[in-house]
Design a protein around this motif. Structure first.
Motif, PDB file in Angstrom:
ATOM      1  N   PHE A  22      56.790  -6.990  61.228  1.00 42.86           N
ATOM      2  CA  PHE A  22      56.786  -5.748  61.385  1.00 42.86           C
ATOM      3  C   PHE A  22      57.713  -5.404  62.610  1.00 42.86           C
ATOM      4  N   ILE A  23      58.856  -4.560  62.397  1.00 40.84           N
ATOM      5  CA  ILE A  23      59.632  -4.309  63.317  1.00 40.84           C
ATOM      6  C   ILE A  23      59.695  -2.806  63.499  1.00 40.84           C
ATOM      7  N   ILE A  24      59.259  -2.498  65.027  1.00 43.05           N
ATOM      8  CA  ILE A  24      59.038  -1.187  65.312  1.00 43.05           C
ATOM      9  C   ILE A  24      59.923  -0.814  66.159  1.00 43.05           C
ATOM     10  N   ASN A  25      60.385   0.656  65.951  1.00 47.40           N
ATOM     11  CA  ASN A  25      61.362   1.117  66.905  1.00 47.40           C
ATOM     12  C   ASN A  25      60.540   2.261  67.754  1.00 47.40           C
ATOM     13  N   PRO A  26      60.151   1.856  68.873  1.00 48.60           N
ATOM     14  CA  PRO A  26      59.328   2.801  69.961  1.00 48.60           C
ATOM     15  C   PRO A  26      59.843   3.887  70.286  1.00 48.60           C
ATOM     16  N   ASN A  27      61.087   4.002  70.277  1.00 51.94           N
ATOM     17  CA  ASN A  27      61.931   5.146  70.666  1.00 51.94           C
ATOM     18  C   ASN A  27      62.196   6.214  69.633  1.00 51.94           C
ATOM     19  N   ALA A  28      61.955   6.149  68.473  1.00 54.69           N
ATOM     20  CA  ALA A  28      62.301   7.103  67.327  1.00 54.69           C
ATOM     21  C   ALA A  28      61.037   7.868  67.257  1.00 54.69           C
ATOM     22  N   GLY A  29      61.186   9.059  67.329  1.00 49.76           N
ATOM     23  CA  GLY A  29      60.291  10.260  67.222  1.00 49.76           C
ATOM     24  C   GLY A  29      58.883   9.804  68.295  1.00 49.76           C
ATOM     25  N   VAL A  30      59.348   9.808  69.512  1.00 51.89           N
ATOM     26  CA  VAL A  30      58.457   9.503  70.432  1.00 51.89           C
ATOM     27  C   VAL A  30      57.406  10.822  70.574  1.00 51.89           C
ATOM     28  N   ARG A  31      57.658  11.824  70.088  1.00 53.60           N
ATOM     29  CA  ARG A  31      56.897  12.941  70.298  1.00 53.60           C
ATOM     30  C   ARG A  31      55.479  12.715  69.402  1.00 53.60           C
ATOM     31  N   CYS A  79      59.570  -2.160  58.432  1.00 56.39           N
ATOM     32  CA  CYS A  79      60.260  -1.593  59.612  1.00 56.39           C
ATOM     33  C   CYS A  79      59.601  -0.081  59.845  1.00 56.39           C
ATOM     34  N   MET A  80      59.373   0.187  61.111  1.00 59.14           N
ATOM     35  CA  MET A  80      59.065   1.698  61.385  1.00 59.14           C
ATOM     36  C   MET A  80      59.718   2.147  62.505  1.00 59.14           C
ATOM     37  N   GLY A  81      60.447   3.483  61.978  1.00 62.42           N
ATOM     38  CA  GLY A  81      61.450   4.000  62.908  1.00 62.42           C
ATOM     39  C   GLY A  81      62.137   4.971  62.217  1.00 62.42           C
ATOM     40  N   GLY A  82      63.301   5.528  62.664  1.00 66.48           N
ATOM     41  CA  GLY A  82      64.100   6.387  61.830  1.00 66.48           C
ATOM     42  C   GLY A  82      65.125   5.710  60.817  1.00 66.48           C
ATOM     43  N   ASP A  83      65.989   6.491  60.401  1.00 69.92           N
ATOM     44  CA  ASP A  83      66.765   6.027  59.328  1.00 69.92           C
ATOM     45  C   ASP A  83      67.705   5.035  60.024  1.00 69.92           C
ATOM     46  N   GLY A 103      59.865  -2.841  53.322  1.00 72.67           N
ATOM     47  CA  GLY A 103      59.352  -1.539  53.272  1.00 72.67           C
ATOM     48  C   GLY A 103      59.633  -1.038  54.381  1.00 72.67           C
ATOM     49  N   TYR A 104      59.428   0.512  54.509  1.00 77.01           N
ATOM     50  CA  TYR A 104      60.003   1.079  55.476  1.00 77.01           C
ATOM     51  C   TYR A 104      58.841   2.317  55.652  1.00 77.01           C
ATOM     52  N   ILE A 105      58.502   2.612  56.892  1.00 72.19           N
ATOM     53  CA  ILE A 105      57.379   3.405  57.589  1.00 72.19           C
ATOM     54  C   ILE A 105      58.438   4.485  58.321  1.00 72.19           C
ATOM     55  N   PRO A 106      58.489   5.769  57.958  1.00 75.80           N
ATOM     56  CA  PRO A 106      59.602   6.786  58.291  1.00 75.80           C
ATOM     57  C   PRO A 106      58.892   7.233  59.671  1.00 75.80           C
ATOM     58  N   ALA A 107      59.276   6.875  60.882  1.00 71.86           N
ATOM     59  CA  ALA A 107      58.543   7.719  62.011  1.00 71.86           C
ATOM     60  C   ALA A 107      59.712   8.151  62.940  1.00 71.86           C
ATOM     61  N   GLY A 108      60.967   8.277  62.349  1.00 69.91           N
ATOM     62  CA  GLY A 108      61.963   9.065  63.310  1.00 69.91           C
ATOM     63  C   GLY A 108      62.000  10.543  63.167  1.00 69.91           C
ATOM     64  N   SER A 109      62.746  11.286  63.909  1.00 69.05           N
ATOM     65  CA  SER A 109      62.448  12.938  64.033  1.00 69.05           C
ATOM     66  C   SER A 109      63.223  13.195  62.691  1.00 69.05           C
ATOM     67  N   THR A 110      64.348  12.611  62.080  1.00 69.53           N
ATOM     68  CA  THR A 110      64.947  13.185  60.974  1.00 69.53           C
ATOM     69  C   THR A 110      64.905  11.961  60.059  1.00 69.53           C
ATOM     70  N   ASN A 111      64.156  11.827  59.162  1.00 70.56           N
ATOM     71  CA  ASN A 111      63.963  10.988  57.877  1.00 70.56           C
ATOM     72  C   ASN A 111      64.663  11.331  56.797  1.00 70.56           C
ATOM     73  N   ASP A 122      52.870  10.660  56.339  1.00 75.45           N
ATOM     74  CA  ASP A 122      51.688  10.321  57.043  1.00 75.45           C
ATOM     75  C   ASP A 122      51.944   8.646  57.542  1.00 75.45           C
ATOM     76  N   LEU A 123      52.083   8.253  58.489  1.00 77.03           N
ATOM     77  CA  LEU A 123      52.398   6.562  58.782  1.00 77.03           C
ATOM     78  C   LEU A 123      51.531   5.626  58.094  1.00 77.03           C
ATOM     79  N   LEU A 124      50.118   6.193  58.228  1.00 74.31           N
ATOM     80  CA  LEU A 124      48.864   5.048  57.605  1.00 74.31           C
ATOM     81  C   LEU A 124      49.217   5.140  55.894  1.00 74.31           C
ATOM     82  N   GLU A 125      49.605   6.241  55.451  1.00 77.02           N
ATOM     83  CA  GLU A 125      49.776   6.566  54.001  1.00 77.02           C
ATOM     84  C   GLU A 125      51.200   5.719  53.558  1.00 77.02           C
ATOM     85  N   ALA A 126      52.085   5.697  54.400  1.00 72.64           N
ATOM     86  CA  ALA A 126      53.298   4.954  54.146  1.00 72.64           C
ATOM     87  C   ALA A 126      53.114   3.613  54.151  1.00 72.64           C
TER      88      ALA A 126
END
Ligand SMILES: [Mg+2]
Length: 310
Positions: A22-31, A79-83, A103-111, A122-126
């Motif tokens: 599970f690769i996570i980008n903690p900076n993508a969409g930090v809001r 992976c979880m983050g943006g594009d 698989g891809y869990i979109p968590a960026g500001s622009t996906n 919704d991240l959990l749904e993804a």
């Protein structure tokens, strides 16, 4: 005896659990501070996965983490983050010849691409979708030796992603793209290009070129879902010539809005490969990330290169 019981338990765990990187980008969409990380990992666990969690720290880490951690013992990469994160992880998959699903869990500001795939917001749904979905073949593009998932672009709209500071991206989301794109229209210098795509050659002055495999670009442009197929071994080439006056500009805008892509100013073709020659160096954007321009650029499709669950 206690040790033997412990050992047996571990053997049991090792046998029943598959392993998920599970690769996570903690900076993508930090809001989105309310990322339900524990729930997501529990979801993976409920579906029989032991999760190895890695966080990216700097540019390129998505690729490096795949190279370093996706060994034989890993069954699935998520992976979880943006594009941009997706691009890095898929580049890593390409480099090591990863032939299992991802698989891809979109968590960026622009996906953009996530929207294109119809992934849940919704991240959990993804995460649940990845656990229950079926892998589908996805074509990958290669531009000057670098992998990209859904778009290689130059000109207006394409600089917007990497020109917009991360904080503005998070704050404005999609709107940042559109705003930056509009600001560019009056400032942009057209570039002279000769492009040979498969057997056809286009030559002239352009304000925008993209080679893409997606239904949506930067929130400013959509391509018909009946027209685009993400696994057909073809990418769409879209060229917009420089408008000489307001009438031509209006015709271009109308062509884009009506998705009429056969006009003298807007060209769309389905292509497998392309060679581009520029008179001036023009920078590109690959999945929203900066790519330095060159006089001579090359593109090709790698058909069905990734098995993605979406
Ligand atoms: Mg396609």
């Amino acid at each position: 005896m206690a040790f033997e019981a412990f050992w047996e338990y571990n053997i049991h765990i090792m046998n029943i659990y598959k392993r998920l990187l599970f690769i996570i980008n903690p900076n993508a969409g930090v809001r989105r501070r309310e990322v339900p990380l524990a729930d997501i990992i529990m979801c993976f666990s409920d579906h029989g996965y032991e999760t190895v969690v890695c966080f990216t720290k700097e540019h390129g880490d998505g690729t490096r983490l795949v190279e370093g951690h996706a060994g034989d013992s890993i069954d699935l990469i998520v992976c979880m983050g943006g594009d941009g994160t997706l691009n890095e992880v898929i580049s890593g998959c390409q480099k090591i010849g990863w032939d299992k699903p991802m698989g891809y869990i979109p968590a960026g500001s622009t996906n953009d691409f996530a929207a294109s795939l119809g992934l849940p917001g919704d991240l959990l749904e993804a995460a649940e979708r990845i656990m229950t979905g079926t892998p589908q073949k996805l074509d990958i593009g290669e531009f000057n030796g670098r992998s990209f998932v859904y778009t290689a672009s130059c000109g207006i709209f394409s600089r917007t992603s990497y020109d917009t500071p991360q904080s503005a991206k998070n704050l404005l989301g999609h709107f940042a793209y559109i705003l930056e794109g509009m600001k560019d229209i009056t400032q942009f210098q057209p570039y002279e290009m000769k492009i040979t795509a498969d057997d056809e050659t286009f030559e002239g002055n352009f304000i925008f070129a993209t080679i893409c495999n997606t239904f949506s670009l930067g929130g400013v442009m959509t391509l018909d879902r009946d027209f685009v197929d993400l696994g057909d071994g073809l990418f769409e080439l879209l060229l917009i010539t420089v408008p000489k006056d307001l009438v031509q500009l209006n015709l271009i805008v109308r062509a884009l809005l009506e998705q009429n892509y056969d006009t003298p100013y807007v060209k769309v073709r389905k292509i497998r490969s392309a060679e581009m020659i520029f008179s001036d160096i023009t920078d590109w954007s690959l999945d929203g990330e900066y790519e330095q321009g060159r006089e001579h650029c090359r593109f090709e499709v790698h058909p069905a290169a990734v098995q993605m669950i979406y």
